[in-house]
Design a protein around this motif. Sequence first.
Motif, mmCIF file in Angstrom:
data_model
loop_
_atom_site.group_PDB
_atom_site.id
_atom_site.type_symbol
_atom_site.label_atom_id
_atom_site.label_comp_id
_atom_site.label_asym_id
_atom_site.label_seq_id
_atom_site.Cartn_x
_atom_site.Cartn_y
_atom_site.Cartn_z
ATOM 1 N N ALA A 307 0.833 -1.203 0.000
ATOM 2 C CA ALA A 307 0.000 0.000 0.000
ATOM 3 C C ALA A 307 0.869 1.255 0.000
ATOM 4 O O ALA A 307 1.869 1.324 0.715
ATOM 5 C CB ALA A 307 -0.921 0.003 1.216
ATOM 6 N N PRO A 314 -5.721 1.058 2.662
ATOM 7 C CA PRO A 314 -6.887 0.279 2.237
ATOM 8 C C PRO A 314 -7.223 -0.831 3.231
ATOM 9 O O PRO A 314 -6.673 -1.923 3.169
ATOM 10 C CB PRO A 314 -6.440 -0.294 0.887
ATOM 11 C CG PRO A 314 -4.953 -0.412 0.997
ATOM 12 C CD PRO A 314 -4.513 0.715 1.886
ATOM 13 N N ILE A 344 -5.709 -3.167 -4.207
ATOM 14 C CA ILE A 344 -5.132 -1.851 -3.891
ATOM 15 C C ILE A 344 -5.329 -0.896 -5.058
ATOM 16 O O ILE A 344 -5.666 0.285 -4.882
ATOM 17 C CB ILE A 344 -3.635 -1.999 -3.551
ATOM 18 C CG1 ILE A 344 -3.455 -2.703 -2.201
ATOM 19 C CG2 ILE A 344 -2.947 -0.634 -3.510
ATOM 20 C CD1 ILE A 344 -2.015 -3.058 -1.881
ATOM 21 N N HIS A 347 -9.721 -0.628 -5.789
ATOM 22 C CA HIS A 347 -10.754 -0.270 -4.816
ATOM 23 C C HIS A 347 -11.006 1.231 -4.806
ATOM 24 O O HIS A 347 -10.166 2.028 -5.208
ATOM 25 C CB HIS A 347 -10.345 -0.745 -3.415
ATOM 26 C CG HIS A 347 -9.441 0.217 -2.693
ATOM 27 N ND1 HIS A 347 -8.114 0.392 -3.017
ATOM 28 C CD2 HIS A 347 -9.687 1.080 -1.670
ATOM 29 C CE1 HIS A 347 -7.576 1.291 -2.229
ATOM 30 N NE2 HIS A 347 -8.506 1.733 -1.400
ATOM 31 N N ARG A 348 -12.196 1.595 -4.352
ATOM 32 C CA ARG A 348 -12.547 3.001 -4.187
ATOM 33 C C ARG A 348 -12.889 3.246 -2.727
ATOM 34 O O ARG A 348 -13.458 2.393 -2.065
ATOM 35 C CB ARG A 348 -13.740 3.363 -5.074
ATOM 36 C CG ARG A 348 -13.426 3.257 -6.573
ATOM 37 C CD ARG A 348 -14.636 3.650 -7.399
ATOM 38 N NE ARG A 348 -14.340 3.575 -8.826
ATOM 39 C CZ ARG A 348 -15.215 3.867 -9.782
ATOM 40 N NH1 ARG A 348 -16.445 4.263 -9.461
ATOM 41 N NH2 ARG A 348 -14.866 3.777 -11.050
ATOM 42 N N MET A 350 -12.007 4.199 1.324
ATOM 43 C CA MET A 350 -10.974 3.909 2.321
ATOM 44 C C MET A 350 -10.880 2.431 2.669
ATOM 45 O O MET A 350 -10.001 2.029 3.432
ATOM 46 C CB MET A 350 -11.241 4.716 3.597
ATOM 47 C CG MET A 350 -11.179 6.225 3.393
ATOM 48 S SD MET A 350 -11.570 7.144 4.894
ATOM 49 C CE MET A 350 -10.243 6.622 5.971
ATOM 50 N N ARG A 351 -11.804 1.605 2.124
ATOM 51 C CA ARG A 351 -11.828 0.205 2.510
ATOM 52 C C ARG A 351 -11.842 -0.691 1.281
ATOM 53 O O ARG A 351 -12.337 -0.304 0.219
ATOM 54 C CB ARG A 351 -13.043 -0.090 3.388
ATOM 55 C CG ARG A 351 -13.182 0.870 4.564
ATOM 56 C CD ARG A 351 -14.084 0.335 5.639
ATOM 57 N NE ARG A 351 -13.500 -0.814 6.309
ATOM 58 C CZ ARG A 351 -13.959 -1.321 7.456
ATOM 59 N NH1 ARG A 351 -14.996 -0.777 8.045
ATOM 60 N NH2 ARG A 351 -13.398 -2.373 7.996
ATOM 61 N N ILE A 352 -11.280 -1.870 1.442
ATOM 62 C CA ILE A 352 -11.349 -2.894 0.401
ATOM 63 C C ILE A 352 -12.556 -3.772 0.700
ATOM 64 O O ILE A 352 -12.606 -4.455 1.730
ATOM 65 C CB ILE A 352 -10.064 -3.735 0.350
ATOM 66 C CG1 ILE A 352 -8.880 -2.876 -0.129
ATOM 67 C CG2 ILE A 352 -10.233 -4.938 -0.575
ATOM 68 C CD1 ILE A 352 -7.557 -3.617 -0.157
ATOM 69 N N ASP A 356 -14.095 -5.940 -4.331
ATOM 70 C CA ASP A 356 -12.826 -5.426 -4.881
ATOM 71 C C ASP A 356 -11.772 -6.522 -5.052
ATOM 72 O O ASP A 356 -10.728 -6.283 -5.665
ATOM 73 C CB ASP A 356 -12.243 -4.340 -3.965
ATOM 74 C CG ASP A 356 -13.131 -3.122 -3.847
ATOM 75 O OD1 ASP A 356 -13.697 -2.716 -4.882
ATOM 76 O OD2 ASP A 356 -13.262 -2.578 -2.737
#
Length: 441
Positions: A307, A314, A344, A347-348, A350-352, A356
């Motif tokens: 990351a 993420p 990584i 994804h859109r 703040m979280r996976i 995703d």
Amino acid sequence: MEKNRGKQGQIESLADAAIGVSPIVAEQMPALAPWLNSLGLSCAPLGKTPSAFIIRLLSPQERHLAGQRDVLIHFREDLPKLKFHRAGKPAEISFGSSDCSFGFALIAGLVRPAGRPAVGDKQTVDLLNIAARIADSNATILVQGETGTGKEGLARFIHQMSPRANQAFIPVNCAALPETMLEAMLFGYTKGSFTGALADNKGLFRSANGGTLLLDEISELPLGLQAKLLRVLQEQEVLPIGASEPCPINVRIIAAANRDLAQEVAAKNFRADLYWRLNVVPVTLLPLAQRKQDIRVLAAALLLRHAPADTDFPWLTNAALDLLQKHSWPGNVRELENCLQRAILLHRGMRIEASDLLIDSADMTPPLSDNKLVGMMSPPAENHSKKNISFGLADAARAAEHKVIEEALLATNGHRRQAAQRLGISERTLRYRLADMRAAS
């Protein structure tokens, strides 16, 4: 892509593993320290750990005590966040009770010594404990396991836990070396010993002198070279090409194979005497599907590695973690790493999320064996006519080559060495052709 911790946030030595837990953190998360201890990461209440070689897990109220290697833990019900170690500043992690599972795994990744593999399953932790015990000896170790299970990582851990830790660790992929140059690259050569030998070359054995040499995919060594390797292991000396006198060596050998060497011996593809010389301390790494509790810790470690440090970390949702746990991972840790690197990038927010991860049914299918390749390269004739496919000369030549290989494998019941002999090529060349066929299928 900028990486997270660099050298500033990592524990630099496997001996630097003492972790101090502040009373506030221990009260807020009573399960954290016992869980870290179960992974082999030594934790104790702050003040009862050695003053040197220590990482502290602190609360935000204790920020004034925090150093660069420490971790500040915010326990609050909010969107989970992670800030990486920065110059002179500790890492900071924030999560609530619903995100404890992945939060604990990230903390383990932040405090784990750089040379220690990321593990969370009890049987893998037990394996590391065994590896640490055998590291002190000079005994040859044979590590077996499927491709992508972490054989080289385990070999590096054994080296770093051994008295040879300050000397060279040299990994050699025996399948990747050109067959005609294997002996020269392993044992070295003298100037003028063959065309192109413009200077003396020590070879990999002598380059690893005093340290550890990992012979990965050792099952791919030609039989002729196996006999020479056996002599090197027995006599602890190498004879460079063109030399008249052998050179003594002091090298710890770790061999690794993704095929069962005992079966290779039975099939007469591997020398029995070399097998017994290598199999002094056998170690077997299980497929990732059989050590599910490693997945959470590995996922955290891989996200910490890949990351970018200049964007929101993420964070895996619980649904995404569940999906990772349920997958069979035929490609083992390498497949998991590929999956997370895709997430990584794609994804859109703040979280996976589970959506995703892009794990589809194709990922669930084990790699094709040589037998299963037979008959799969050419679609039926009627499909060709329906799709009106036209082949160029290169396509026709490739199809003909594949057909000949298929027939050789059929005639030898899938035995690669015998098929290579029928085709008049080396087994290594056949292996490359089969890889092309797998890709084409």
